[in-house]
Design an enzyme around this catalytic site. Structure first.
Site, PDB file in Angstrom:
ATOM      1  N   HIS A   1       0.873  -1.177   0.000  1.00 24.55           N
ATOM      2  CA  HIS A   1       0.000   0.000   0.000  1.00 24.55           C
ATOM      3  C   HIS A   1       0.919   1.238   0.000  1.00 24.55           C
ATOM      4  CE1 HIS A   1      -2.735   2.970   1.925  1.00 24.55           C
ATOM      5  NE2 HIS A   1      -3.735   2.183   1.585  1.00 24.55           N
TER       6      HIS A   1
ATOM      7  N   ASP B   1       3.186  -4.574   7.663  1.00 21.32           N
ATOM      8  CA  ASP B   1       1.945  -3.800   7.632  1.00 21.32           C
ATOM      9  C   ASP B   1       0.791  -4.775   7.879  1.00 21.32           C
ATOM     10  OD1 ASP B   1      -0.387  -2.516   6.935  1.00 21.32           O
ATOM     11  OD2 ASP B   1       0.393  -1.643   5.079  1.00 21.32           O
TER      12      ASP B   1
ATOM     13  N   GLN C   1      -4.466  -5.227   6.949  1.00 19.25           N
ATOM     14  CA  GLN C   1      -5.490  -6.094   6.362  1.00 19.25           C
ATOM     15  C   GLN C   1      -5.470  -7.499   6.958  1.00 19.25           C
ATOM     16  OE1 GLN C   1      -7.864  -5.116   4.365  1.00 19.25           O
ATOM     17  NE2 GLN C   1      -7.109  -3.122   3.692  1.00 19.25           N
TER      18      GLN C   1
ATOM     19  N   LYS D   1     -10.299  -0.768  10.425  1.00 20.51           N
ATOM     20  CA  LYS D   1     -10.608  -1.933   9.586  1.00 20.51           C
ATOM     21  C   LYS D   1     -10.943  -3.144  10.452  1.00 20.51           C
ATOM     22  CE  LYS D   1      -7.307  -0.323   6.126  1.00 20.51           C
ATOM     23  NZ  LYS D   1      -8.085   0.320   5.096  1.00 20.51           N
TER      24      LYS D   1
ATOM     25  N   CYS E   1      -4.829   2.654  -3.531  1.00 18.85           N
ATOM     26  CA  CYS E   1      -3.548   3.109  -2.940  1.00 18.85           C
ATOM     27  C   CYS E   1      -2.449   2.092  -3.197  1.00 18.85           C
ATOM     28  CB  CYS E   1      -3.683   3.378  -1.446  1.00 18.85           C
ATOM     29  SG  CYS E   1      -4.840   4.662  -1.075  1.00 18.85           S
TER      30      CYS E   1
HETATM   31  N1  PLP Z   1      -1.826  -0.527   4.587  1.00 21.33           N
HETATM   32  C1  PLP Z   1      -2.800  -1.235   4.024  1.00 21.33           C
HETATM   33  C2  PLP Z   1      -2.495  -2.605   3.484  1.00 21.33           C
HETATM   34  C3  PLP Z   1      -4.088  -0.714   3.935  1.00 21.33           C
HETATM   35  O1  PLP Z   1      -5.056  -1.432   3.351  1.00 21.33           O
HETATM   36  C4  PLP Z   1      -4.347   0.574   4.462  1.00 21.33           C
HETATM   37  C5  PLP Z   1      -5.687   1.181   4.349  1.00 21.33           C
HETATM   38  O2  PLP Z   1      -6.326   1.131   3.327  1.00 21.33           O
HETATM   39  C6  PLP Z   1      -3.302   1.270   5.054  1.00 21.33           C
HETATM   40  C7  PLP Z   1      -2.055   0.702   5.106  1.00 21.33           C
HETATM   41  C8  PLP Z   1      -3.476   2.634   5.633  1.00 21.33           C
HETATM   42  O3  PLP Z   1      -4.222   2.593   6.798  1.00 21.33           O
HETATM   43  P1  PLP Z   1      -4.660   3.947   7.525  1.00 21.33           P
HETATM   44  O4  PLP Z   1      -5.105   4.895   6.453  1.00 21.33           O
HETATM   45  O5  PLP Z   1      -5.746   3.539   8.416  1.00 21.33           O
HETATM   46  O6  PLP Z   1      -3.487   4.492   8.216  1.00 21.33           O
END
Ligand code: PLP
Length: 418
Positions: free
Chosen positions: A135, A212, A215, A238, A376
């Site tokens: 992401h 990360d 998900q 999430k 993203c």
């Molecule tokens: N990493 C992954 C894999 C995500 O799906 C997301 C959110 O869509 C994020 C990071 C970013 O999360 P946040 O915007 O809650 O900080």
């Protein structure tokens, strides 16, 4: 034959009444465009159970005060509840509470590692290794660090199926690599990466790992201690929690050696104009007034998920995913992106001849919420040579009937578009 001295088998886990669980989520009863809502965008943000909504409401109605500052009763109640979330997360993730920095989400958590761990350490000649399926939150902070330190970014590629090419990844772990950023579960492909094995290989080579977990936590049990990473980032919204909540887990030796990222109140022991003595971790990294109500809601969300049992959540979602994948397979011209054998309940797809945004817009008229766009994950879109995909993402509160309603809506929309 039963032997009287045979140990009795462990009790079977109580079956979950998924219809009753769904009824915990007030928003799921609403209509959209005159149709019952079919919410298939949980990878974007999850819906919230009543207990979480009520915890946030209760905080503002009965306990609202700032944390860690006031000695009065409300101040202690707020602090106790806020700290209870840290403890709940620690139990849920099998880590120590004082190794968890509460943040506004994954984005903040990864930036904290980038600015506080990487920026003071990396230098020209060093490399940061990322995977193709990250992401933007696990790409852009590293680019910013690379620009300022002279380090370079290396990319580990994926297979067309959407799995990491592990041989290529291990081969890319060369001596100049100082840090590896890897997602536990891809938000686009659903691929569950073997982070334990990856972190073990990285550790053998002295590479620091940032996982990360955004998900992963909504879908499956996660034992951070067993993964063996250096940093694990998570986001609350999430996983049934409020937006603007999350955490960074870090090994204690890293937290102890990291300078603060942001300066201000809460993160100090003593401030003089000649210099400041910083607080101990994790508070050293929590400058300013946090999202107190949100984090209290996150604690309740974690307890809610723990009570459901993440194994049961994973099993329920595996059933739903199999159903969804099978049904989508019947739609002519539909292509699924990401067919890894180990996969969370996320399905990205395109229908030949139809634009992703048109599909999502027409599905919305049928009451179905799916996400369309690049999710993203521009580098992943570049890999597949598409500007965007549609993504249907499931949670345990979805139903088989919703999957059927979605597929019927897809058939209708497809006819309109082609
Ligand atoms: N990493 C992954 C894999 C995500 O799906 C997301 C959110 O869509 C994020 C990071 C970013 O999360 P946040 O915007 O809650 O900080």
């Amino acid at each position: 034959m039963n032997r009287p001295d045979a140990p009795s088998p462990p009790p079977a886990p109580a079956a979950v009444d998924w219809a009753a669980v769904r009824a915990d989520f007030p928003l799921l009863t609403r209509e959209v465009n005159g149709k019952p809502l079919v919410y298939l965008d949980s990878a974007n943000t999850g819906q919230k159970p009543r207990a979480v909504i009520e915890a946030v409401d209760d905080f503002y109605r009965r306990h609202n005060a700032n944390v860690s500052r006031a000695v009065h009763t409300l101040g202690s109640e707020a602090t106790e509840r806020y700290e209870a979330t840290r403890a709940a997360l620690a139990r849920h993730l099998n880590v120590r509470a004082d190794e968890l920095v509460l943040t506004s989400g994954t984005t903040f958590a990864i930036n904290l590692v980038a600015y506080s761990w990487a920026l003071p350490r990396l230098k020209p000649g060093d490399a940061i290794l990322l995977t193709r399926m990250e992401h933007h939150a696990n790409i852009v902070p590293w680019q910013l660090v690379a620009e300022r330190t002279g380090a370079t970014i290396k990319v580990a590629e994926i297979t067309p199926q959407g799995t990491l090419d592990l041989d290529a990844l291990f081969a890319a772990m060369t001596p100049e690599v100082r840090l590896l950023g890897v997602t536990h579960v891809s938000n686009v492909l659903g691929t569950i990466n073997p982070v334990r094995e990856i972190c073990r290989e990285a550790r053998r080579r002295g590479i620091v790992t940032v996982v990360d977990g955004s998900q992963a936590l909504p879908h499956m049990p996660v034992d951070i201690a067993a993964i063996g990473c250096d940093f694990y980032a998570l986001t609350g919204h999430k996983m049934c929690g409020p937006t603007g909540t999350g955490a960074l887990w870090a090994r204690r030796e890293h937290l102890a050696a990291m300078p603060p990222f942001l300066g201000g109140g809460e993160m100090i022991k003593e401030v003089r104009f000649e210099g400041t003595v910083f607080n101990d971790p994790p508070h050293r990294f929590e400058a300013g007034t946090p999202n107190i109500a949100g984090h209290i809601g996150l604690g309740v969300a974690v307890e809610y998920l723990a009570a459901l049992g993440m194994e049961r959540v994973a099993a329920r979602e595996a059933e739903l995913l199999a159903h969804l994948t099978e049904e989508l397979g019947r739609i002519e011209g539909l292509r699924i992106f990401g067919t890894a054998p180990e996969k969370a309940a996320v399905v990205s797809f395109l229908v030949e001849g139809a634009h992703a945004h048109d599909l999502a817009t027409l599905l919305d008229l049928e009451g179905v919420a799916v996400r369309s766009g690049h999710h993203c994950a521009h580098p992943l879109m570049q890999f597949y040579g598409v500007p965007a995909t549609c993504r249907a993402s499931l949670a345990f509160y979805n139903t088989h009937a919703e999957i059927e309603a979605f597929v019927a809506a897809m058939q209708k929309v497809r006819k309109l578009l082609l």
